[in-house]
Design an enzyme around this catalytic site. Sequence first.
Site, PDB file in Angstrom:
ATOM      1  N   SER A 193       0.816  -1.219   0.000  1.00 15.79           N
ATOM      2  CA  SER A 193       0.000   0.000   0.000  1.00 15.79           C
ATOM      3  C   SER A 193       0.844   1.261   0.000  1.00 15.79           C
ATOM      4  O   SER A 193       1.927   1.317   0.603  1.00 15.79           O
ATOM      5  CB  SER A 193      -0.929   0.009   1.218  1.00 15.79           C
ATOM      6  OG  SER A 193      -1.860  -1.041   1.154  1.00 15.79           O
TER       7      SER A 193
ATOM      8  N   GLU B 268      -2.999 -15.203   1.656  1.00 14.95           N
ATOM      9  CA  GLU B 268      -3.234 -14.375   2.841  1.00 14.95           C
ATOM     10  C   GLU B 268      -4.394 -14.882   3.687  1.00 14.95           C
ATOM     11  O   GLU B 268      -4.410 -14.695   4.896  1.00 14.95           O
ATOM     12  CB  GLU B 268      -3.514 -12.928   2.418  1.00 14.95           C
ATOM     13  CG  GLU B 268      -3.577 -11.956   3.569  1.00 14.95           C
ATOM     14  CD  GLU B 268      -3.604 -10.514   3.115  1.00 14.95           C
ATOM     15  OE1 GLU B 268      -3.415  -9.634   3.968  1.00 14.95           O
ATOM     16  OE2 GLU B 268      -3.813 -10.253   1.917  1.00 14.95           O
TER      17      GLU B 268
END
Length: 380
Positions: free
Chosen positions: A118, A232
């Site tokens: 991010s 994930e």
Amino acid sequence: MDFGFGEEDEAFRGEARQWLAANVGAAVGRRDWERTLGKDGWVGLGWREGGFGNRTGSLTQQVVWAEEYARSGAPPRSGHIGENLFAPTLIQHGTEEQKRRFLPPVAAGAELWCQGYSEPGAGSDLAAVRTRAVREGNHHRVTGQKIWTSLAHEADWCFVLARTEEGSRRHRGLSFLLVPMDQPGRVEVRPIRQLTGTSDFNEVFFDGARAEHVVGAQGDGWNVAMSLLGFERGVSTLAQQIGFEEELKRVVETAVRNGAVRDPVLRERLVRQWAGLRTMRWHALRTLGGASGPGAPSVAKLLWADWHQRLGELAVQVRGAEAAVGPARWSAEEPYRLDPDQHLFLFSRADTIYGGSDQIQRTIIAERVLGLPREPKGDG
């Protein structure tokens, strides 16, 4: 679907439970705990390759370990990102030399990792990353900023998604780089203070940081990054649900103790939370058992994020005005201290944002499962 535990699994459960009982609380700090886990081979059960100092376990044994770990009261894992995200990605996309270099330290709990995805202008829209890396001989120089980087203040390495082709846009021209964090003057970590008073996330600034390793082909970083995101939400979601179960139990006990359970609206909401938790568990088991489609991870994220956020709201509502009161004593160094319910309420506000916002997950389901027209992506 039959997802039962056999005799071998129950024997494994007994071994795990006995080991955790003997070792939880013995480690001095989080790094020491990671090394304790690594020393006895408990790191990397889910890797499809052994021989790096880890033991490998079947899917059911991985579930057993995750559940027993959560029940034992063991500390949060500092090595989660390296073990469950980076390592499976490296096994799938890395060279043999890279595996020999990086997997043993992860398995030993000796090297910790953080995720450089991010950015201030590229969160849920990951393809908008602007961090750049310029090749110089046999390495890259990385320049840019990452944000919301979990455990960056503790990590030894960061896997970074960076733009390595000048003029490239969106998914093209990205590479998956491995950057050592110990580069004074070239890597700076700034903790982000949250509403909870803690700093679990960080800003990371790269100013010509050196990166000698590229995982996968140069310019193919998007495919590598998407593979990682697929890892994930796996077995670890079941351990997460054990934690959710303990939080729900605490909220129910509070409602019974203070009489809030007599309110029919609150009582119905508590029952809905119980039913929602069971739904999440069976969805997770169904997914792990292979009965899943392209949108299964997005469905799982929507389920738990919304459920946990509602639980945070319920935790303070069953307590009434008491939930807004701080500690009786405070100091300038510690102006307020949150109790578990207050922390749950404040931290869960972010559940529908981090890890892929709810809006993005719904878009994935709409496009990949329902076959609806794709949203315009600008210059894609």
